[in-house]
Design a protein around this motif. Structure first.
Motif, mmCIF file in Angstrom:
data_model
loop_
_atom_site.group_PDB
_atom_site.id
_atom_site.type_symbol
_atom_site.label_atom_id
_atom_site.label_comp_id
_atom_site.label_asym_id
_atom_site.label_seq_id
_atom_site.Cartn_x
_atom_site.Cartn_y
_atom_site.Cartn_z
ATOM 1 N N LEU A 29 58.481 60.093 6.174
ATOM 2 C CA LEU A 29 58.202 61.165 7.117
ATOM 3 C C LEU A 29 57.768 60.547 8.437
ATOM 4 C CD1 LEU A 29 56.194 63.642 4.868
ATOM 5 C CD2 LEU A 29 58.655 63.538 5.259
ATOM 6 N N ALA A 30 58.283 61.076 9.549
ATOM 7 C CA ALA A 30 57.891 60.589 10.867
ATOM 8 C C ALA A 30 56.391 60.809 11.039
ATOM 9 C CB ALA A 30 58.658 61.336 11.951
ATOM 10 N N GLU A 31 55.782 59.948 11.819
ATOM 11 C CA GLU A 31 54.356 60.068 12.084
ATOM 12 C C GLU A 31 54.063 61.450 12.666
ATOM 13 O OE1 GLU A 31 51.078 57.757 14.762
ATOM 14 O OE2 GLU A 31 52.742 56.605 13.945
ATOM 15 N N GLY A 32 53.088 62.132 12.072
ATOM 16 C CA GLY A 32 52.698 63.458 12.535
ATOM 17 C C GLY A 32 53.479 64.604 11.904
ATOM 18 N N LEU A 33 54.535 64.300 11.147
ATOM 19 C CA LEU A 33 55.317 65.358 10.499
ATOM 20 C C LEU A 33 54.565 65.849 9.271
ATOM 21 C CD1 LEU A 33 57.947 67.005 10.373
ATOM 22 C CD2 LEU A 33 58.921 65.165 8.996
ATOM 23 N N ILE A 34 54.270 67.130 9.246
ATOM 24 C CA ILE A 34 53.547 67.736 8.135
ATOM 25 C C ILE A 34 54.463 68.777 7.503
ATOM 26 C CG2 ILE A 34 51.546 69.108 7.458
ATOM 27 C CD1 ILE A 34 50.120 67.893 9.919
ATOM 28 N N ILE A 57 64.065 57.909 8.455
ATOM 29 C CA ILE A 57 62.788 58.501 8.815
ATOM 30 C C ILE A 57 63.048 59.953 9.184
ATOM 31 C CG2 ILE A 57 60.809 58.420 10.361
ATOM 32 C CD1 ILE A 57 61.537 55.446 10.816
ATOM 33 N N ALA A 58 62.505 60.878 8.397
ATOM 34 C CA ALA A 58 62.717 62.310 8.629
ATOM 35 C C ALA A 58 61.982 62.744 9.886
ATOM 36 C CB ALA A 58 62.224 63.108 7.436
ATOM 37 N N GLN A 59 62.721 63.366 10.790
ATOM 38 C CA GLN A 59 62.141 63.904 12.012
ATOM 39 C C GLN A 59 61.897 65.411 11.885
ATOM 40 O OE1 GLN A 59 61.273 61.828 14.493
ATOM 41 N NE2 GLN A 59 62.055 60.165 13.218
ATOM 42 N N ARG A 60 62.724 66.055 11.074
ATOM 43 C CA ARG A 60 62.613 67.500 10.850
ATOM 44 C C ARG A 60 63.150 67.793 9.452
ATOM 45 N NH1 ARG A 60 66.250 72.150 12.908
ATOM 46 N NH2 ARG A 60 64.892 73.937 12.595
#
Length: 73
Positions: A29-34, A57-60
């Motif tokens: 998961l990208a940093e900050g992605l919740i 790396i998942a952005q969305r």
């Protein structure tokens, strides 16, 4: 960023920093992605980039409404 890709996948496991997909692949998961908590088997649409080593790396991430092939008649 090294370009952007989109994939459709089925969730196997969800962790705080990565996902494990039904094919065994891992997506960080990208940093900050919740994300909301999703159950195993949830169908997802994942927009991702790749790090210099080639890892996804998942952005969305969003729940996918697309039917499984076996659901079609």
């Amino acid at each position: 960023m090294n370009g952007v890709g989109v994939m459709f996948a089925m969730l196997e496991e969800q962790h705080a920093d990565h996902l494990v997909l039904s094919d065994g692949s891992h997506v960080r998961l990208a940093e900050g992605l919740i994300m909301e908590r999703l159950g195993s088997g949830a169908r997802l649409t994942i927009t991702y980039t790749r790090d210099p080593a080639g890892a996804m790396i998942a952005q969305r991430i969003k729940r996918s409404d697309l039917p499984r092939l076996s659901d079609r008649t």
